[in-house]
Write an enzyme that holds these catalytic residues in place. Structure first.
Site, PDB file in Angstrom:
ATOM      1  N   HIS A   1      19.152  69.967  26.204  1.00  0.00           N
ATOM      2  CA  HIS A   1      19.247  69.190  24.580  1.00  0.00           C
ATOM      3  C   HIS A   1      19.370  70.250  23.666  1.00  0.00           C
ATOM      4  CE1 HIS A   1      16.447  67.206  20.942  1.00  0.00           C
ATOM      5  NE2 HIS A   1      16.643  66.856  22.267  1.00  0.00           N
TER       6      HIS A   1
ATOM      7  N   ASP B   1      14.980  61.683  28.360  1.00  0.00           N
ATOM      8  CA  ASP B   1      15.930  60.804  28.726  1.00  0.00           C
ATOM      9  C   ASP B   1      16.151  60.504  29.686  1.00  0.00           C
ATOM     10  OD1 ASP B   1      16.948  60.098  25.443  1.00  0.00           O
ATOM     11  OD2 ASP B   1      17.509  61.746  25.769  1.00  0.00           O
TER      12      ASP B   1
END
Length: 441
Positions: free
Chosen positions: A317, A375
């Site tokens: 991320h 995700d």
């Protein structure tokens, strides 16, 4: 510390930064927030030195001060108004979190009841909106429909577009939070050729959204409580995430004085980008490509190969350099949904868990801090619920609307806020005279 007690970032009189440019020195104040790193205030840099800062992607630049969300990417911390995300996901519900983000405190029981009633009573959209939808092609992407329909709200609700009226700002905030699931469900129904389903005031926020998406007029629809709770949790996890691309877009659009409906439509357009809102769909496609557990080592090897075009989606991320705190909650939610529905995606979950196990133990991934993000599991979960991949980003928009609205509201009420105007490093041609066409070689 409560949100109402948190002071805005102030210049620390004991600390400053000194910059030397061309033999000239300038002192820049250092500001401190409640928690997190200090910031160097460069607001007077151009006036004092004739130079700007250069920061592509604004990765080292704070464009505002905010009391809403705090992220510590190194420690894997996400707080909404000071409350840890895992505690809110476990013990709260999405509408209560909406109140928290909008007003800074968890509501009392009377405040919560009043707010729930207000949101529930605003879920219907103007009946002419149904005809507005018929102007879209039937095969239009639901996010394209969302961009248009949310922007069009300003044409139907003139009484809540004056950003200088505090009452109208509140009404617009409530309308956006309440009507976004209705518009999202309409976009879905339109894409599959089914009639629109009106909201029901006897259902909670997420149950109402599910029935608007999946009910049909010819038979009753019973909301699965496990699915409803899971979707509520997913909305909480996505409600806000500090100054990401879409939130910054909403603030930038709002800084010009644009009405709130137009600002949220701008945020939706930004979210549609695959590098932002489409990551869960990409992670799902990757798991489908891998297919079975025995092929995981092969793809892990590809991920390490610099010459391979394969990329490990759902890991790492831009902000988190530790385990994404939302991913832990999402993993549990994924298990609950798949077990409750008994769907065939169990194989994909096994692939995901094996991929996660290897990645968390492999030195290559550990050194690069490629931990699973939210995700990684959300795509499997949403598909198991019955949503097509084209709706994944729409659901993200439903959740993030309250964060956008909270950030927009905070920006409007910030006395330091100015219209956004980033500068540039010009690298084009210097001034040159115009040449008539007959003299251009």
């Amino acid at each position: 510390m409560n949100a109402k007690d948190a002071a805005p970032a102030k210049a620390d009189t004991d600390k400053s930064a000194t910059l030397s440019v061309g033999g000239r020195q300038t002192q820049m104040p250092i500001r401190s927030g409640t928690v997190g790193p200090d910031v160097i205030d460069v607001g007077r840099l151009y006036r004092d030195t004739g130079c700007f800062t250069y920061d592509p992607g604004f990765t080292s630049t704070a464009n505002c001060s905010s009391k809403i969300t705090y992220i510590d990417g190194d420690k894997g911390v996400l707080l909404y108004r000071g409350y840890p995300i895992d505690q809110l996901a476990e013990s709260s519900n999405f509408v209560e979190v909406c109140y928290l983000l909008l007003y800074g405190e968890l509501p009392t029981r009377p405040q919560r009841e009043s707010f729930v009633t207000t949101i529930t009573r605003h879920t219907m959209v103007h009946e002419q909106m149904t005809r507005f939808f018929s102007g879209f092609r039937r095969d239009a992407h639901p996010m394209a429909v969302m961009c248009g329909s949310v922007g069009a709200l300003s044409a139907f609700y003139h009484d809540s577009t004056d950003i200088n009226d505090p009452h109208q700002r509140v009404v617009a905030s409530h309308r956006l939070v309440a009507k976004m699931p209705t518009l999202a469900a309409m976009a879905y129904k339109y894409s599959v050729g089914q009639p629109f389903i009106y909201p029901r005031n006897d259902l909670d926020y997420t149950s109402n959204f599910l029935q608007m998406c999946f009910a049909v007029p010819c038979e009753p629809y019973i909301v699965n409580p496990v699915v409803s709770k899971a979707l509520d949790r997913i909305l909480i996890l996505h409600a806000d995430h500090e100054q990401n691309a879409s939130t910054s877009t909403v603030r930038l659009a709002g800084s010009s004085g644009a009405n709130p409906f137009a600002c949220i439509a701008a945020g939706i357009a930004c979210l549609w980008g695959p590098a932002h809102g489409g990551a869960n769909e990409a992670a799902l496609k990757m798991l489908e490509e891998i297919g079975t557990v025995d092929r995981v080592p092969e793809y892990v090897k590809k991920a390490k190969d610099k010459n391979s075009e394969f990329r490990l989606m759902g890991f790492g991320h831009r902000v988190y350099k530790n385990y994404d705190p939302r991913a832990k909650v999402m993993q549990q939610t994924c298990h609950e949904v798949l077990d409750a529905l008994g769907v065939k995606d169990q194989q994909l979950l096994k692939v995901a868990m094996e991929l996660e196990r290897i990645a968390l133990q492999d030195d290559y991934f550990v050194e690069k801090k490629l931990y699973p993000n939210i995700d990684f599991y959300s795509g499997i979960t949403l598909r198991a619920m019955g949503f097509p991949t084209s709706m994944f980003t729409v659901l993200f928009a439903v959740a993030r609307t309250v964060g956008w609205v909270s950030q927009w509201k905070e920006m409007i009420e910030d006395p330091e806020q100015k219209i956004g105007r980033p500068r540039q490093l010009y690298i084009g041609a210097s001034e040159r005279p115009y040449v008539p066409v007959e003299r251009r070689g």
